[in-house]
Write a protein that holds these residues in place. Sequence first.
Motif, PDB file in Angstrom:
ATOM      1  N   ALA A 131       0.841  -1.097   0.091  1.00 48.79           N
ATOM      2  CA  ALA A 131      -0.087  -0.049  -0.002  1.00 48.79           C
ATOM      3  C   ALA A 131       0.962   1.218   0.111  1.00 48.79           C
ATOM      4  CB  ALA A 131      -0.968  -0.219   1.196  1.00 48.79           C
ATOM      5  N   GLY A 132       1.926   1.305   0.746  1.00 49.69           N
ATOM      6  CA  GLY A 132       2.736   2.291   0.771  1.00 49.69           C
ATOM      7  C   GLY A 132       3.442   2.911  -0.450  1.00 49.69           C
ATOM      8  N   ALA A 133       3.896   1.793  -1.302  1.00 52.50           N
ATOM      9  CA  ALA A 133       4.455   1.994  -2.589  1.00 52.50           C
ATOM     10  C   ALA A 133       3.377   2.582  -3.644  1.00 52.50           C
ATOM     11  CB  ALA A 133       5.085   0.644  -3.080  1.00 52.50           C
ATOM     12  N   ARG A 134       2.105   1.882  -3.508  1.00 52.27           N
ATOM     13  CA  ARG A 134       0.994   2.325  -4.304  1.00 52.27           C
ATOM     14  C   ARG A 134       0.800   3.860  -3.915  1.00 52.27           C
ATOM     15  NH1 ARG A 134      -4.078   2.581  -3.284  1.00 52.27           N
ATOM     16  NH2 ARG A 134      -3.895   1.196  -1.619  1.00 52.27           N
ATOM     17  N   ARG A 135       0.604   4.126  -2.695  1.00 51.60           N
ATOM     18  CA  ARG A 135       0.240   5.325  -2.344  1.00 51.60           C
ATOM     19  C   ARG A 135       1.241   6.470  -2.885  1.00 51.60           C
ATOM     20  NH1 ARG A 135      -1.273   3.957   3.732  1.00 51.60           N
ATOM     21  NH2 ARG A 135      -3.414   3.240   3.259  1.00 51.60           N
ATOM     22  N   ALA A 136       2.275   6.112  -2.648  1.00 51.40           N
ATOM     23  CA  ALA A 136       3.446   7.156  -3.315  1.00 51.40           C
ATOM     24  C   ALA A 136       3.488   7.214  -4.803  1.00 51.40           C
ATOM     25  CB  ALA A 136       5.008   6.412  -2.537  1.00 51.40           C
ATOM     26  N   ALA A 137       3.194   6.172  -5.466  1.00 46.56           N
ATOM     27  CA  ALA A 137       3.237   6.277  -6.852  1.00 46.56           C
ATOM     28  C   ALA A 137       1.955   7.082  -7.237  1.00 46.56           C
ATOM     29  CB  ALA A 137       3.057   4.710  -7.538  1.00 46.56           C
ATOM     30  N   VAL A 138       0.892   6.939  -6.669  1.00 47.73           N
ATOM     31  CA  VAL A 138      -0.208   7.600  -7.075  1.00 47.73           C
ATOM     32  C   VAL A 138      -0.131   8.984  -6.808  1.00 47.73           C
ATOM     33  CG1 VAL A 138      -2.957   8.316  -6.538  1.00 47.73           C
ATOM     34  CG2 VAL A 138      -1.900   5.696  -6.845  1.00 47.73           C
ATOM     35  N   ILE A 199      26.936   7.193   0.733  1.00 48.15           N
ATOM     36  CA  ILE A 199      26.737   7.775  -0.571  1.00 48.15           C
ATOM     37  C   ILE A 199      26.858   6.510  -1.511  1.00 48.15           C
ATOM     38  CG2 ILE A 199      27.462   9.309  -2.510  1.00 48.15           C
ATOM     39  CD1 ILE A 199      25.926  10.660  -0.189  1.00 48.15           C
ATOM     40  N   GLY A 200      27.422   5.680  -1.007  1.00 45.13           N
ATOM     41  CA  GLY A 200      27.746   4.462  -2.076  1.00 45.13           C
ATOM     42  C   GLY A 200      26.233   3.585  -2.312  1.00 45.13           C
ATOM     43  N   LEU A 201      26.271   2.652  -3.230  1.00 44.63           N
ATOM     44  CA  LEU A 201      25.229   2.073  -3.472  1.00 44.63           C
ATOM     45  C   LEU A 201      24.777   0.913  -2.558  1.00 44.63           C
ATOM     46  CD1 LEU A 201      25.915   1.229  -7.292  1.00 44.63           C
ATOM     47  CD2 LEU A 201      24.525   3.035  -6.897  1.00 44.63           C
ATOM     48  N   PRO A 202      23.364   1.202  -2.198  1.00 41.57           N
ATOM     49  CA  PRO A 202      23.006   0.051  -1.345  1.00 41.57           C
ATOM     50  C   PRO A 202      23.019  -1.342  -1.683  1.00 41.57           C
ATOM     51  CG  PRO A 202      21.090   1.270  -2.238  1.00 41.57           C
ATOM     52  CD  PRO A 202      22.386   2.036  -2.739  1.00 41.57           C
ATOM     53  N   ARG A 203      23.038  -2.254  -0.732  1.00 41.50           N
ATOM     54  CA  ARG A 203      23.329  -3.541  -1.072  1.00 41.50           C
ATOM     55  C   ARG A 203      22.328  -4.185  -2.079  1.00 41.50           C
ATOM     56  NH1 ARG A 203      26.422  -7.175   1.599  1.00 41.50           N
ATOM     57  NH2 ARG A 203      26.376  -5.844   3.384  1.00 41.50           N
ATOM     58  N   ALA A 204      21.062  -3.668  -2.140  1.00 42.56           N
ATOM     59  CA  ALA A 204      20.067  -4.375  -2.585  1.00 42.56           C
ATOM     60  C   ALA A 204      20.190  -4.253  -4.198  1.00 42.56           C
ATOM     61  CB  ALA A 204      18.516  -3.813  -2.336  1.00 42.56           C
ATOM     62  N   SER A 318       5.252  -1.822 -10.750  1.00 40.29           N
ATOM     63  CA  SER A 318       6.465  -3.052 -10.726  1.00 40.29           C
ATOM     64  C   SER A 318       7.658  -2.596 -10.117  1.00 40.29           C
ATOM     65  CB  SER A 318       6.636  -3.524 -11.970  1.00 40.29           C
ATOM     66  OG  SER A 318       7.330  -4.840 -11.996  1.00 40.29           O
ATOM     67  N   GLY A 319       8.599  -1.512 -10.612  1.00 40.75           N
ATOM     68  CA  GLY A 319       9.845  -1.372  -9.962  1.00 40.75           C
ATOM     69  C   GLY A 319       9.642  -0.917  -8.452  1.00 40.75           C
ATOM     70  N   LEU A 320       8.814   0.110  -8.148  1.00 42.09           N
ATOM     71  CA  LEU A 320       8.517   0.267  -6.698  1.00 42.09           C
ATOM     72  C   LEU A 320       8.553  -1.177  -5.701  1.00 42.09           C
ATOM     73  CD1 LEU A 320       6.416   3.684  -6.706  1.00 42.09           C
ATOM     74  CD2 LEU A 320       8.879   3.341  -5.853  1.00 42.09           C
ATOM     75  N   ARG A 321       7.617  -2.044  -6.287  1.00 44.87           N
ATOM     76  CA  ARG A 321       7.232  -2.948  -5.449  1.00 44.87           C
ATOM     77  C   ARG A 321       8.465  -3.919  -5.081  1.00 44.87           C
ATOM     78  NH1 ARG A 321       1.801  -4.537  -4.843  1.00 44.87           N
ATOM     79  NH2 ARG A 321       2.854  -6.109  -3.368  1.00 44.87           N
ATOM     80  N   LEU A 322       9.234  -4.066  -6.458  1.00 48.53           N
ATOM     81  CA  LEU A 322      10.345  -4.963  -6.437  1.00 48.53           C
ATOM     82  C   LEU A 322      11.299  -4.217  -5.542  1.00 48.53           C
ATOM     83  CD1 LEU A 322      12.089  -7.463  -6.913  1.00 48.53           C
ATOM     84  CD2 LEU A 322      12.646  -6.287  -9.104  1.00 48.53           C
ATOM     85  N   SER A 323      11.426  -2.719  -5.621  1.00 49.67           N
ATOM     86  CA  SER A 323      12.599  -2.236  -4.874  1.00 49.67           C
ATOM     87  C   SER A 323      12.403  -2.291  -3.407  1.00 49.67           C
ATOM     88  CB  SER A 323      12.798  -0.742  -5.504  1.00 49.67           C
ATOM     89  OG  SER A 323      13.190  -0.552  -6.658  1.00 49.67           O
ATOM     90  N   GLU A 324      11.064  -2.124  -2.931  1.00 49.74           N
ATOM     91  CA  GLU A 324      10.500  -2.185  -1.637  1.00 49.74           C
ATOM     92  C   GLU A 324      10.682  -3.609  -1.014  1.00 49.74           C
ATOM     93  OE1 GLU A 324       6.230  -2.175  -1.132  1.00 49.74           O
ATOM     94  OE2 GLU A 324       6.493  -1.123   0.700  1.00 49.74           O
ATOM     95  N   PRO A 329      15.211  -2.311   5.808  1.00 48.69           N
ATOM     96  CA  PRO A 329      14.726  -0.865   6.326  1.00 48.69           C
ATOM     97  C   PRO A 329      15.674   0.269   6.396  1.00 48.69           C
ATOM     98  CG  PRO A 329      14.144  -3.010   7.560  1.00 48.69           C
ATOM     99  CD  PRO A 329      15.220  -3.305   6.583  1.00 48.69           C
ATOM    100  N   GLN A 330      16.796   0.028   6.770  1.00 50.88           N
ATOM    101  CA  GLN A 330      17.747   1.155   7.017  1.00 50.88           C
ATOM    102  C   GLN A 330      18.396   1.710   5.522  1.00 50.88           C
ATOM    103  OE1 GLN A 330      18.490  -2.077   7.651  1.00 50.88           O
ATOM    104  NE2 GLN A 330      20.528  -2.640   7.325  1.00 50.88           N
ATOM    105  N   GLU A 331      18.279   1.082   4.678  1.00 53.84           N
ATOM    106  CA  GLU A 331      18.720   1.544   3.246  1.00 53.84           C
ATOM    107  C   GLU A 331      17.364   1.509   2.184  1.00 53.84           C
ATOM    108  OE1 GLU A 331      23.003  -0.425   2.563  1.00 53.84           O
ATOM    109  OE2 GLU A 331      21.175  -1.435   1.848  1.00 53.84           O
ATOM    110  N   ARG A 332      16.236   1.887   2.851  1.00 54.03           N
ATOM    111  CA  ARG A 332      14.966   1.981   1.922  1.00 54.03           C
ATOM    112  C   ARG A 332      15.266   3.346   0.968  1.00 54.03           C
ATOM    113  NH1 ARG A 332      11.126   0.704   5.591  1.00 54.03           N
ATOM    114  NH2 ARG A 332      10.692  -1.289   4.537  1.00 54.03           N
ATOM    115  N   GLY A 333      15.378   4.320   2.155  1.00 60.24           N
ATOM    116  CA  GLY A 333      15.472   5.742   1.175  1.00 60.24           C
ATOM    117  C   GLY A 333      16.493   5.675  -0.092  1.00 60.24           C
TER     118      GLY A 333
END
Length: 390
Positions: A131-138, A199-204, A318-324, A329-333
């Motif tokens: 729901a959070g990803a969908r709300r942000a996308a909308v 600043i480096g790329l997050p693990r995900a 699709s991209g937001l859901r997969l990224s989520e 949690p500490q690298e979500r942003g």
Amino acid sequence: MTPSPGTWRRVALGMFAVGWGANQFSSMLVVYRDELGLSSGTLAALFGVYALGLVPGLLIGGPASDRYGRRPLVVAFVALSPLASLLLIVGRDGAEGLAVARLLAGVCSGVVFAAGSAWVQELSAGAPSGAGARRAAVALTAGFGSGPVVAALVAQVAAAPRVLAFVPHVVLGVVALAVLVRAGGVPETAPPAHGRIRIGLPRAVRGGAFVRVVVPTAPWVFAAAAISFAVLPERVGDDVPVAFAGLVTGVTLGCGVLVQPLARRVEDRRPLRAGTLGLVAATAGAALGAGVLALGAPVLLLVCAPVLGAAYGLCLVSGLRLSERLAAPQERGATLAVFYALTYVGFGAPYALTAVAGLTGDVGALLAAAALAAATAGWVSRVRTDRAPT
């Protein structure tokens, strides 16, 4: 502090306002062409310079919000967004002034989209999965769609379109800021941490599903949208009214919003399927666009716009859901920042198509874009089938 239900809406309003300011410029391209005599190449560069501010804003703003908290970053750059519109008014008579304004709009968008998306998702912790990803996308898409429609309508009837078209965003930006900071505020969901900004790329994002699927798919989010509202109206003919250009933008992004609940259900049943469908829609939309330019029939843009809008919405969700799913949690942003940065590579589509058109013509350039989207769909579909992400 536990967020109360609905608190996320205040952050979403800020994202909506910044999205409005980011994309209101797109329907004004025909105005700048007609009143300032700017070439297609200059217009494409002005449209794309936004990304030069946005990508650093994303890549720094996401990790900065993980380190310092969501609230200070979002509030500061929601406040700066109306200033970018004021600069569009001040610099309205030349490409240089417009470029400065677009650059600032890009920085504001980058920070707010990365930190705000993470904040909305965290404020939606008690809601159903996704729901959070969908709300942000909308919120993002609704802002993108509303800004150019209102700007176009004002420009169509106003005596000074390059001034008055941007006034609604200035007012909206002030209101969104007031709602965001009013008594009590919105609770911080990522308390400041110790240490330096990562600043480096997050693990995900360093491999696996992100590299195989998100990296090739994400640029088509805004490539599809930009083809619809920044390329086709400006190149289909010299007599396209600014209100019609705004309508095309509104239809494109309106369909992008409407398709998102379907995209979420598709993703729930089979992850990554929505992204593949989005790439198929991008293929069809670019091919239809080539046909519209070949026929020289502006009204047929209203056939292309829903298809390209669907491509935008499907690939975005699709991209937001997969990224989520992939982000710690500490690298979500930071993870969402990388995703959004990749989507905004698509804002370079008008400039790339202009370059290709120098060799093939506009119709040939769009057919090449359709072929590239089809190849990407084939790759992502194979990855999904053979090595579905975990």
